[in-house]
Design a protein around this motif. Structure first.
Motif: not given
Length: 335
Positions: A1-22
């Protein structure tokens, strides 16, 4: 990705969202997770999962990428989660259904064909009823609720924040990662629901130490130890969007198969029952769908715990250097 983000919002806290957050919090991103339920995991299909990490067994019906990503996910679980139990999986049939075991053996790899003596070593309570089995030594399991609680705590320790009880999220974040499962169907109309039903029973007379798969021509069964003398019984996969309580037919099928596996299940106490609805695309492949400032990670079908860590790693790699697994990444949905 050309411009790496600083802030990330994750929608959903099932196992998929939890691992993205971690994964992303550990890599230094400013992560906030938004979950509509007021209590953690209350509305997620993940809490109905068996949490079997069985990539070799999945070769019987899934594409090769499920095995490959699953093997990577087992490594990530073992590296991170101390509750990962690597006792392998045991697959068996009643003598009359032996052809099913032979087929399963041909369709899968890295297993040991074992007889009654070895079954006795692994699961003493089953050896008097089964003469042959397949043992997948490197597969793993754990109770899903404990694993999700750990993932949330580990993500928070890495710096992620959790906002519960709201559908709202920070639309000014540099990047949004949408892991809402069927909650995203308004945006992803191809998603469908696959209902998975399960029963949790408790018995001090039974002592199984690894997931057991009983092959059957009509109703296959898996039994997964949860600790505290509890076992999850499951295997149904119904085309339905309806969660809630388990059907009478599935109850009879699951309990009947459990009784065939070990008659002592007939005296077990039913602790809980219920059904969760898992998100799937028509081909049952997960998708990482990339559009400007918004990424969907969805369609994990019945492989949530098996694939979530590896998919989180793929997203992290994409954010860092643009690496894409072409079979899983897609470009669409202008936002």
């Amino acid at each position: 990705m050309s411009d790496s983000p600083n802030t990330i919002a994750i929608r959903g806290a099932g196992i998929t969202g939890l691992w993205q957050a971690l994964m992303l919090a550990r890599k230094g991103y400013d992560v906030t997770v938004y979950e509509r339920s007021e209590a953690p995991f209350a509305d997620t299909a993940s809490r109905y999962a068996a949490a079997m990490l069985a990539p070799r067994c999945e070769e019987e019906s899934a594409e090769a990428f499920v095995r490959d990503l699953g093997l990577r996910s087992i490594a990530l679980w073992q590296e991170s989660y101390p509750g990962t139990i690597v006792n392998g999986s045991l697959v068996l049939t009643l003598p009359r259904d032996r052809p099913l075991l032979e087929r399963f053996s041909r369709m899968t790899s890295q297993h040991e064909r074992i007889g009654r003596e070895r079954i006795e070593e692994l699961e003493p309570g089953l050896a008097d009823r089964f003469e042959m089995a397949l043992f997948f030594e490197d597969e793993a399991h754990f109770p899903p609720e404990a694993a999700m609680a750990w993932a949330q705590k580990a993500a928070e320790e890495a710096g992620a924040r959790f906002v519960l009880g709201t559908e709202e999220y920070d639309k000014t974040a540099d990047l949004v990662i949408d892991c809402r499962g069927l909650g995203a169907r308004a945006d992803l109309p191809e998603l469908r629901g696959v209902r998975g039903e399960r029963i949790i029973v408790r018995s001090e007379e039974i002592a199984l130490s690894r997931p057991i798969r009983l092959l059957h021509p009509r109703q296959p069964l898996y039994v997964v130890p949860r600790g505290n003398h509890e076992y999850m019984l499951g295997a149904t996969a119904l085309e339905s969007d309806e969660g809630g309580r388990i059907s009478v037919r599935s109850t009879l099928d699951l309990l009947g198969a459990a009784y065939a596996l070990d008659p002592r299940f007939g005296e077990a106490e039913i602790v809980a029952q219920g059904a969760g609805v898992r998100p799937a695309f028509p081909d049952n492949r997960p998708r990482i769908i990339v559009s400007p400032r918004y990424i969907y990670v969805n369609g994990l079908f019945r492989h949530g715990f098996l694939l979530a860590p590896a998919l989180a790693e793929l997203v992290a790699n994409y954010l860092e250097d643009g690496t894409r697994e072409e079979d899983l990444f897609a470009d669409s949905l202008e936002r």
